[in-house]
Each structure stands twice: as structure tokens, then as C-alpha cells.
Write a protein that holds these residues in place. Structure first.
Motif, short mmCIF file in Angstrom:
data_model
loop_
_atom_site.label_atom_id
_atom_site.label_comp_id
_atom_site.label_asym_id
_atom_site.label_seq_id
_atom_site.Cartn_x
_atom_site.Cartn_y
_atom_site.Cartn_z
N VAL A 1 0.85 -1.19 0.00
CA VAL A 1 0.00 0.00 0.00
C VAL A 1 0.89 1.24 0.00
N SER A 2 0.64 2.14 -0.93
CA SER A 2 1.37 3.41 -1.00
C SER A 2 0.36 4.55 -1.07
N GLY A 3 0.88 5.79 -1.06
CA GLY A 3 0.02 6.95 -1.21
C GLY A 3 -0.89 7.22 -0.03
N ALA A 4 -0.52 6.75 1.16
CA ALA A 4 -1.35 6.98 2.34
C ALA A 4 -0.96 8.29 3.03
N LYS A 5 -1.91 8.85 3.77
CA LYS A 5 -1.62 10.07 4.53
C LYS A 5 -0.69 9.78 5.71
N THR A 6 -0.93 8.64 6.36
CA THR A 6 -0.16 8.28 7.54
C THR A 6 0.25 6.81 7.46
N SER A 7 1.25 6.45 8.24
CA SER A 7 1.67 5.05 8.33
C SER A 7 0.53 4.19 8.86
N LYS A 8 -0.21 4.71 9.83
CA LYS A 8 -1.34 3.98 10.41
C LYS A 8 -2.39 3.67 9.34
N GLN A 9 -2.67 4.63 8.47
CA GLN A 9 -3.64 4.41 7.39
C GLN A 9 -3.15 3.33 6.43
N ALA A 10 -1.89 3.39 6.07
CA ALA A 10 -1.33 2.41 5.15
C ALA A 10 -1.41 1.00 5.74
N LYS A 11 -1.07 0.88 7.03
CA LYS A 11 -1.12 -0.42 7.69
C LYS A 11 -2.55 -0.95 7.77
N SER A 12 -3.49 -0.07 8.07
CA SER A 12 -4.88 -0.47 8.19
C SER A 12 -5.41 -1.06 6.88
N VAL A 13 -5.11 -0.40 5.78
CA VAL A 13 -5.57 -0.87 4.47
C VAL A 13 -4.87 -2.17 4.09
N ALA A 14 -3.56 -2.23 4.28
CA ALA A 14 -2.80 -3.43 3.91
C ALA A 14 -3.29 -4.64 4.69
N LYS A 15 -3.52 -4.48 5.99
CA LYS A 15 -3.98 -5.60 6.82
C LYS A 15 -5.40 -6.02 6.46
N ALA A 16 -6.26 -5.04 6.13
CA ALA A 16 -7.64 -5.37 5.76
C ALA A 16 -7.68 -6.21 4.49
N VAL A 17 -6.87 -5.85 3.51
CA VAL A 17 -6.88 -6.57 2.23
C VAL A 17 -6.31 -7.97 2.39
N VAL A 18 -5.18 -8.09 3.08
CA VAL A 18 -4.55 -9.41 3.19
C VAL A 18 -5.35 -10.34 4.08
N LEU B 1 -3.29 9.67 -1.60
CA LEU B 1 -3.58 10.67 -0.56
C LEU B 1 -2.34 11.26 0.11
N GLY B 2 -1.20 10.61 -0.05
CA GLY B 2 0.00 11.07 0.64
C GLY B 2 1.23 10.29 0.22
N LYS B 3 2.20 10.20 1.14
CA LYS B 3 3.48 9.57 0.80
C LYS B 3 3.83 8.36 1.66
N GLU B 4 2.98 8.02 2.61
CA GLU B 4 3.29 6.90 3.50
C GLU B 4 2.93 5.56 2.84
N LYS B 5 3.61 4.49 3.29
CA LYS B 5 3.38 3.17 2.70
C LYS B 5 3.52 2.08 3.74
N SER B 6 3.03 0.88 3.40
CA SER B 6 3.14 -0.27 4.29
C SER B 6 2.95 -1.54 3.47
N THR B 7 3.40 -2.66 4.03
CA THR B 7 3.27 -3.95 3.37
C THR B 7 2.74 -4.98 4.36
N SER B 8 1.86 -5.84 3.87
CA SER B 8 1.36 -6.96 4.67
C SER B 8 1.53 -8.24 3.89
N TRP B 9 1.48 -9.36 4.62
CA TRP B 9 1.68 -10.66 3.97
C TRP B 9 0.62 -11.65 4.45
N GLY B 10 0.20 -12.52 3.54
CA GLY B 10 -0.77 -13.54 3.88
C GLY B 10 -0.70 -14.67 2.88
N CYS B 11 -1.77 -15.45 2.79
CA CYS B 11 -1.78 -16.58 1.86
C CYS B 11 -3.20 -16.77 1.33
N ASP B 12 -3.31 -17.60 0.31
CA ASP B 12 -4.63 -17.88 -0.25
C ASP B 12 -5.41 -18.82 0.67
#
Length: 406
Positions: free
Chosen positions: A289-306, A381-392
Motif C-alpha cells: 500500500v502506498s500513497g497513504a496520509k499516515t503510516s497507520k492508514q497504510a497499515k490499516s488498508v494493507a492488513k484489511a486486504v490481506v 492521498l500522501g506519501k506513506e506506505k506499508s506492506t502486509s503478507w498472507g496466503c490464499d
């Protein structure tokens, strides 16, 4: 900061002064290895991160209590039984384990951590465990941590291990090693997930705890297999100081930053191994996830999707159903704007500026059939980013968990 870490062998035995062992004590019906020990030749500064599940296992509570002193010298881990929801007997079994190991190693009971993993609510075969401790201590060596890494597994299909070394600002080399287990009940909130880190770095308890907590937020807390957070989740680190570096007492210092980034790389490596080995999994899913306003926002989206079961199922079926990804982005615990959103599988753009795009289904299918599927999301929305990992999410996940106790 030009200190680039290097991957090395021997996992938890890579740092100076650490030994490990793993044996079959007979706790598992299969007679596979089920009892492990990690030992430092000297008392080590220690820190831990634990599950936020309100139902906590007896060994976890005992370890948390001993960690209040900021030191450990040994950690004993059994698999095959979680010793959770076992009442006073479970508490007494932990006390017996600590007392016996204390006598065998001739160290204070307060320097011993205990961890368990396996079936919840089943009495621990404490006599069997106690009988195995002398063999466990006699098997200690510093040649490799593989036996210990093997003995902590439950439904895992492979051991999870890594080690890294890095030079500090004055050219002193420090080493960090780790082992972990986890395949099901993985959705850490600090899955059954256990991880143990050793290092010969000289670091204060406060700095080690700060580094471990921050590294956890960016590694183990960014993985999800099935959305279940365990009663036994535990990450414990021991630092024995035998590298004799200048003491690290501040993460903002040059050496503090070098140590933290080495620890983070190690934790990400182990976390990805857990995600890859999700029960029944056939693919590793990486959500960037990139383009987030905050690190917290990026993490929230990445975790929700994975964490989305629908996204996991679509990846298993090689279905480029970007709508499921957009849905997960939308219900994440943050504000997003659909007209700013971009969704892609690797470089194949599927959705942009609020509208779907024409894309080649064959190309999408090929990308989804890879061993690692990369979902890239730009929030715009911004410059913050985060990565999450999961599986199928596969048919085998249901099969494994439908018969877990049998």
C-alpha cells in the motif's frame, strides 16, 4: 547509514553464547520432536511481545511475569499441547517445568521463559515433559538451531529460521538469529504463533523492548492467514551482550538504528515464512500500500486486504476480482477516496480514479498463478506506505482444521 546486514547460518545459535536443542519427549502421538530449549551461557537482557487475546495460556503468563525483571537465560517450548484453558493444573504444570529446568541448568527460576503450542483445553502430559528435560539439556549445542526449530512445529510444513549479522558504527559485528512457528490461527495482535530471537548485542532492556515492539508492528502484526488470534502468541528476544559492543541505549542513535533495522529484517523474514506456510496455502500474498496520509492508514488498508477471506479465495481461484480488493480497502479502519484509488496485480492496473480498466485476463491469470502474488494499492492521498503478507484460502485449510484434534 551504510551498514548492510548479511544473512548467515545457524539461526538462533548464530550469535555468540547461545545453544539450543530439540527432542521428541513423547508429547505428540506421532513421536515427532515436541520439546525445545534455547539457552544463553550468561543471563541475557530480554524483552517480549504477547497476544492481546483476553484468554491467555498459563506458560505465556509465567513468561510475562519473569520478563518484568528484564532478564532470561533459557526458554523451554513444547508443541502438541497449548496448556491453555487448563485451570490451576496448567499453572502448576508450568511451575513444575520451571523448577525442573532450573535444577538441571543450575539457574534461577526467574530466568526461565516457557512457551507452549498445540491443542487448547487438553491437560498437558506433565510427567512426560518432565522426564524429557534431562535429555533436552544434555542435547544442548551451538552447532545449529534446527532441532529446536523443528520441535516447536505443529501443522507447519517446514521450519522457519533465519540469522543475520551487521557491523555497528565502530565495526563491531553483532549477530541476530531467530526461529518461529505458525501455520494456522495466524492473525497476531501484539497465529498459534511463536517466535524467538537471540542476539549477542549489548543493549539495554528498554531499548530492546522498544526495538522488538516496533519491529513486531511492521512484521508479525502485518501477517494474516485466517483472522484468528491465538491464546499463546509470543515473541521473546534475548540479548546476552557477548559481542561487547558499545552499549545501545537509544534507538535514535546510529547503532540503535543499525540494530533495529537488522532486527526488522529478521522479523520480516520469519513473518513471511509463516504467511507462506499458512495451513493449506498454495501462494504467498504480498499487499503493498502506498500513497497513504499516515503510516497507520497504510497499515490499516494493507492488513484489511490481506485478511479478507474473499480476496484470499479469489487469489486461490486465479480470479482477478479487483472488486473484492476495493471492498476490503473500503471497510478498513480509515478514510479513503475511491476516485483517488488505484489497484494493480504487480504492474497490471485493474482499477483507477474510480472506474474499472480494460485489462488482459490471460495476463492477470498468469500473475495470479505465481508462487507469490503481489497486490499493489495506491491510495493517492500522501506519501506513506506499508506492506502486509498472507496466503490464499484453499480447500485444504478447511480439511486441516476440520480434523485438527484427531
Amino acid at each position: 547509514m551504510n551498514k548492510k546486514p548479511q544473512w548467515i547460518e545457524k539461526n538462533i545459535c548464530a550469535p555468540q553464547g547461545f545453544k539450543a536443542s530439540g527432542i521428541s519427549a513423547g508429547l505428540k502421538k506421532s513421536q515427532k520432536p515436541d520439546l525445545a530449549l534455547i539457552y544463553s551461557e550468561v543471563p541475557a537482557i530480554a524483552a517480549g511481545v504477547f497476544t492481546k487475546n483476553k484468554v491467555k495460556a498459563a506458560p505465556l503468563l509465567a513468561t510475562k511475569k519473569n520478563l518484568k525483571n528484564g532478564q532470561l537465560q533459557a526458554i523451554i517450548i513444547n508443541s502438541g499441547n497449548a496448556n491453555a484453558c487448563t485451570g490451576k493444573n496448567g499453572v502448576n504444570h508450568v511451575k513444575q517445568t520451571i523448577a525442573t529446568l532450573s535444577d538441571e541448568l543450575a539457574i534461577s527460576p526467574s530466568l526461565i521463559g516457557v512457551a507452549s503450542t498445540g491443542v487448547i483445553g487438553v491437560p498437558l502430559a506433565i510427567d512426560t515433559l518432565i522426564e524429557g528435560i534431562p535429555k533436552l539439556t544434555k542435547s544442548l549445542d551451538n552447532k545449529t538451531g534446527n532441532p529446536a526449530a523443528t520441535a516447536i512445529l505443529t501443522t507447519d510444513t517446514f521450519i522457519k529460521e533465519a540469522a543475520i549479522k551487521v557491523k555497528l558504527s565502530n565495526e563491531t559485528i553483532i549477530k541476530l538469529g531467530g526461529i518461529a512457528k505458525g501455520s494456522g490461527m495466524i492473525h497476531p495482535n501484539m497465529a498459534t504463533m511463536l517466535a524467538f530471537v537471540t542476539t549477542d548485542a549489548l543493549i539495554t532492556a528498554e531499548a530492546l523492548q522498544a526495538a522488538l515492539s516496533l519491529a513486531t508492528e511492521n512484521s508479525f502484526n502485518m501477517i494474516s492467514v485466517d483472522g484468528d488470534s491465538s491464546t499463546n502468541d509470543m515473541l521473546v528476544a534475548m540479548a546476552n551482550g557477548l559481542a561487547k559492543n558499545n552499549p545501545i541505549d537509544n534507538l535514535q542513535s546510529i547503532d540503535g538504528q543499525i540494530f533495529y533495522h537488522a532486527l526488522l529484517e529478521l522479523c520480516i523474514n520469519l513473518a513471511k515464512q509463516i504467511a507462506k506456510d499458512g495451513e493449506g496455502a498454495s501462494k504467498l500474498i504480498t499487499v503493498n500500500v502506498s500513497g497513504a496520509k499516515t503510516s497507520k492508514q497504510a497499515k490499516s488498508v494493507a492488513k484489511a486486504v490481506v485478511s479478507s477471506s474473499l480476496v484470499k479465495a479469489a487469489v486461490f481461484g486465479n480470479d482477478a476480482n479487483w472488486g473484492r480488493i476495493a471492498c476490503a480497502v473500503g471497510y478498513s479502519d480509515t478514510q479513503v477516496k475511491a476516485d483517488k484509488l488505484e489497484i494493480a496485480i504487480e504492474n497490471l492496473l485493474l482499477f483507477s480514479a474510480g472506474v474499472p480498466l480494460d485489462f488482459c485476463e490471460d495476463t492477470a491469470t498468469k500473475l495470479l498463478k505465481q508462487a507469490e502474488v503481489k497486490i499493489n494499492i495506491d491510495l493517492g492521498l500522501g506519501k506513506e506506505k506499508s506492506t502486509s503478507w498472507g496466503c490464499d484460502l484453499t480447500y485444504d485449510y478447511v480439511k486441516i482444521n476440520a480434523a485438527y484434534r484427531t
